[in-house]
Design an enzyme around this catalytic site. Sequence first.
Site, PDB file in Angstrom:
ATOM      1  N   ASP A  47       0.838  -1.194   0.000  1.00  0.00           N
ATOM      2  CA  ASP A  47       0.000   0.000   0.000  1.00  0.00           C
ATOM      3  C   ASP A  47       0.878   1.251   0.000  1.00  0.00           C
ATOM      4  OD1 ASP A  47      -2.209  -1.612   0.010  1.00  0.00           O
ATOM      5  OD2 ASP A  47      -2.656  -1.347   2.139  1.00  0.00           O
ATOM      6  N   HIS A  60       0.977  -8.012  -0.040  1.00  0.00           N
ATOM      7  CA  HIS A  60      -0.225  -8.804   0.193  1.00  0.00           C
ATOM      8  C   HIS A  60      -1.038  -8.893  -1.092  1.00  0.00           C
ATOM      9  CE1 HIS A  60      -1.001  -4.574   1.245  1.00  0.00           C
ATOM     10  NE2 HIS A  60      -2.269  -4.750   0.901  1.00  0.00           N
ATOM     11  N   ARG A  88     -16.845 -11.659  -2.635  1.00  0.00           N
ATOM     12  CA  ARG A  88     -16.213 -11.182  -1.408  1.00  0.00           C
ATOM     13  C   ARG A  88     -16.247  -9.659  -1.408  1.00  0.00           C
ATOM     14  NH1 ARG A  88     -11.026  -9.535   0.171  1.00  0.00           N
ATOM     15  NH2 ARG A  88     -10.468 -10.107   2.313  1.00  0.00           N
TER      16      ARG A  88
END
Length: 338
Positions: free
Chosen positions: A220, A274, A284
């Site tokens: 991020d 990630h 989801r």
Amino acid sequence: MDSEPPFEEAYKSLLVKEENSTEVKLSNLLEDECQLPVIDLSRLHGSSEVEKEECKREIVRASVEWGFFQAVNHGISQEVLKKMRHEQVKLFRQSFEKKSGNGSGEKVSGLPGDSYRWGTPTATCLNQFSWTEAFHIPLADVSKSIKSSNNTTLSLTIKEFVTKASSLAQIIAEILAENLGLKSSFFRESCCPNTSYLRINRYPPCPLPFTVFGLMPHTDSDFLTILHQDQVEGLQLVKDGRWITVKPNPEALIINIGDLFQAWSSDVYKSVKHRVMTNRCLERFSMAYFFCPSYDTIIQSGREPAIYRKFSFREYKHQIQEDVRTTGSKIGLLRFLL
């Protein structure tokens, strides 16, 4: 359904190569399941100084050793989170034409017209592709919408959520700064809800769950991320060189370190790679609050020896965009090493 993005049609040329995509397939074999550190943040507001300091140490330890942790009793009520999830589902159930603004009809009310994303337009191969749709929302635009009396339920609910998330991010950031002996007021001066972003995600069922990422591996580009996810497994992160699956916790928010905190701390805190995996049968949902400074904020290593040269957040974002455009991938902090 007319709400679904046309992944298979638009990315046919990439998807037909799936038989040769061994890199993505093999990466899925290297998985373990884990329970991230769970930290009860209610101790930060209790009367016991001993418990308060222990809570701070747990936050620091998790940020150093994992770059991720789960927070319970975090101050964002279940009522607010349920309202956000309700609005999120309604948002994605709208027609694809309305979400994308491709049709001649009404666009999504209360959100900037260019906030909708789906797939990966820059992908040149399958392992650069993400099977996801999202609204990536500059929160300054939400504030403008509310001030102009465009008070949709969605924009008001977002405002309620991000106000709480911003306060939580400030608390965590100040604890991490104080541990380094650095100026904790930096975050109140540089970061606020109007400089941050909210990404509202949906990962549709995918016919190639062991071949296509829901969200490709990345770090991020902020200081901190606060993530609320549903109970469908999918989030994975790298720990000790292996991909591990994060077991969903219905009571917790996930908090992770971003690139800017890694640079600011001279690698004391790590921005960990990630990804999100797809599911053949289940959709989801998640939403991520990205704690960001203003574009002109200078990010400078606060500990010696400095590892990264100083740079503005604007420069960092521009470099990421250029790298993705030219190489298909984010290079990130490696570009700013001294």
